[in-house]
Design a protein around this motif. Structure first.
Motif, PDB file in Angstrom:
ATOM      1  N   GLU A   5       0.838  -1.195   0.000  1.00  0.00           N
ATOM      2  CA  GLU A   5       0.000   0.000   0.000  1.00  0.00           C
ATOM      3  C   GLU A   5       0.869   1.240   0.000  1.00  0.00           C
ATOM      4  O   GLU A   5       1.957   1.255   0.588  1.00  0.00           O
ATOM      5  CB  GLU A   5      -0.946   0.010   1.209  1.00  0.00           C
ATOM      6  N   ASP A   6       0.393   2.256  -0.701  1.00  0.00           N
ATOM      7  CA  ASP A   6       1.133   3.515  -0.807  1.00  0.00           C
ATOM      8  C   ASP A   6       0.898   4.342   0.444  1.00  0.00           C
ATOM      9  O   ASP A   6      -0.238   4.661   0.786  1.00  0.00           O
ATOM     10  CB  ASP A   6       0.657   4.286  -2.049  1.00  0.00           C
ATOM     11  N   LYS A   7       1.979   4.678   1.139  1.00  0.00           N
ATOM     12  CA  LYS A   7       1.875   5.442   2.379  1.00  0.00           C
ATOM     13  C   LYS A   7       2.170   6.929   2.168  1.00  0.00           C
ATOM     14  O   LYS A   7       2.258   7.689   3.134  1.00  0.00           O
ATOM     15  CB  LYS A   7       2.861   4.883   3.416  1.00  0.00           C
ATOM     16  N   ASP A   8       2.330   7.358   0.906  1.00  0.00           N
ATOM     17  CA  ASP A   8       2.628   8.759   0.649  1.00  0.00           C
ATOM     18  C   ASP A   8       1.495   9.648   1.159  1.00  0.00           C
ATOM     19  O   ASP A   8       0.315   9.290   1.079  1.00  0.00           O
ATOM     20  CB  ASP A   8       2.820   9.007  -0.857  1.00  0.00           C
ATOM     21  N   ASN A  25       7.659  10.621   8.108  1.00  0.00           N
ATOM     22  CA  ASN A  25       7.529  10.806   9.558  1.00  0.00           C
ATOM     23  C   ASN A  25       7.643  12.280   9.955  1.00  0.00           C
ATOM     24  O   ASN A  25       6.872  12.779  10.780  1.00  0.00           O
ATOM     25  CB  ASN A  25       8.581   9.977  10.295  1.00  0.00           C
ATOM     26  N   GLN A  26       8.601  12.977   9.359  1.00  0.00           N
ATOM     27  CA  GLN A  26       8.788  14.393   9.667  1.00  0.00           C
ATOM     28  C   GLN A  26       7.625  15.229   9.143  1.00  0.00           C
ATOM     29  O   GLN A  26       7.189  16.192   9.793  1.00  0.00           O
ATOM     30  CB  GLN A  26      10.110  14.887   9.069  1.00  0.00           C
ATOM     31  N   LEU A  27       7.088  14.849   7.962  1.00  0.00           N
ATOM     32  CA  LEU A  27       5.953  15.572   7.409  1.00  0.00           C
ATOM     33  C   LEU A  27       4.714  15.369   8.275  1.00  0.00           C
ATOM     34  O   LEU A  27       3.960  16.319   8.531  1.00  0.00           O
ATOM     35  CB  LEU A  27       5.686  15.103   5.977  1.00  0.00           C
ATOM     36  N   ASP A  32      10.595   5.627   6.682  1.00  0.00           N
ATOM     37  CA  ASP A  32      10.486   6.752   5.759  1.00  0.00           C
ATOM     38  C   ASP A  32      10.617   8.036   6.583  1.00  0.00           C
ATOM     39  O   ASP A  32       9.638   8.556   7.120  1.00  0.00           O
ATOM     40  CB  ASP A  32       9.140   6.704   5.031  1.00  0.00           C
ATOM     41  N   ASP A  33      11.842   8.555   6.697  1.00  0.00           N
ATOM     42  CA  ASP A  33      12.098   9.723   7.547  1.00  0.00           C
ATOM     43  C   ASP A  33      11.319  10.950   7.077  1.00  0.00           C
ATOM     44  O   ASP A  33      10.800  11.719   7.892  1.00  0.00           O
ATOM     45  CB  ASP A  33      13.605  10.038   7.580  1.00  0.00           C
TER      46      ASP A  33
END
Length: 281
Positions: free
Chosen positions: A31-34, A220-222, A216-217
């Motif tokens: 699954e796309d986590k974007d 996470n930061q976003l 995915d740094d």
């Protein structure tokens, strides 16, 4: 075989090998986590609608009025309705037919596209388990063709944790030749000392693959920034300085080895406080 989660079924059909016909369901394995962002008008804060319009007719177009077109000459198109394109796909029989069985190490990873889980349908557990065990005991994977969402793909059927998995593959003519990559040497020459040091770095960084170790740094930061903005907090951004210093290869190799050795030695040394507790216990 019953799944614990109610996975959405993307495709229903059958998988066949020889004369064995196995009804199956297909489910997305990834699954796309974007994080999705909308385009917003800065002045009023409203989202922008992306409308399809015709410059010739000067009007907006609805989906029902759209067809596919192939530009065979400048501004000259041949048109296809959706029904015409569907007739060209082997979609009607909904069958994934295994054509060959091969060793998985014969397939370069560059061919792999997307992964799908396959589950048995209509009480096909026996045939499903039979194919799964046959693949496991022979260490083979099945090469097949499949049509998903109006696209014909090559595929590979393999086993992952007692589940049949479909890997869609690129066709041979979709892989660009390595010979076309610029600045790649045909007969590269490596300095033996530099190679030995590079091998040392590889050994020092070698570890077992643990998927949970890598995060995915940016995402996470976003996410953190989004939550802070929702709460009305001020976000402090760190300015990243670009590294402009040029270091020769041998110096960089030596410095890398020293840094890795220091990092490894720090991990192996126990804290003094802990050692005192062990002595007094």
């Amino acid at each position: 075989m019953k799944g614990r989660l109610n996975m959405h079924t993307l495709w229903k059909g059958a998988l066949s090998f020889g004369l064995v016909h196995l009804p199956i369901k297909m489910h997305a394995a990834t699954e796309d986590k974007d994080i999705t962002m909308r385009q917003i008008h800065r002045t009023c804060g409203s989202p922008i609608s992306l409308l399809k319009s015709c410059t010739q007719c000067n009007q907006d177009i609805v989906t029902q009025d759209l067809v596919k077109g192939y530009e065979y000459q400048k501004n000259q198109y041949i048109l296809f309705d959706k029904e015409e394109l569907d007739q060209l796909l082997p979609e009607l029989n909904k069958e994934i037919k295994i054509m060959d069985f091969v060793n998985i190490d014969e397939i370069d990873p560059i061919y792999f596209q997307k992964t799908y889980y396959l589950s048995p349908d209509n009480r096909a557990d026996r045939s499903y388990t039979l194919l799964m065990e046959a693949l496991k005991t022979t260490s083979k994977i099945g090469i097949c063709k499949v049509s998903i969402r109006s696209k014909s793909s090559l595929g590979a059927i393999r086993v992952v944790n007692n589940c049949l998995v479909l890997e869609t593959l690129y066709y041979f003519d979709e892989i660009r030749p390595i010979q076309d990559v610029p600045n790649v040497l045909i007969n590269p020459v490596v300095d033996p000392k530099e190679l030995a040091m590079a091998q040392s770095i590889v050994q020092l960084l070698s570890a077992e693959f643990e998927p949970t170790k890598y995060q995915d740094d940016y995402r996470n930061q976003l996410n953190d920034a989004i939550n802070k903005k929702i709460q009305g907090e001020q976000i402090q951004y760190t300015v990243i300085q670009q590294k402009n210093n040029v270091v020769d290869l041998m110096t960089a190799l030596q410095a890398s080895i020293e840094a890795l050795n220091n990092s490894t030695s720090k991990k192996t040394i126990k804290p003094k406080g802990k050692r005192k507790k062990e002595q007094t216990a």
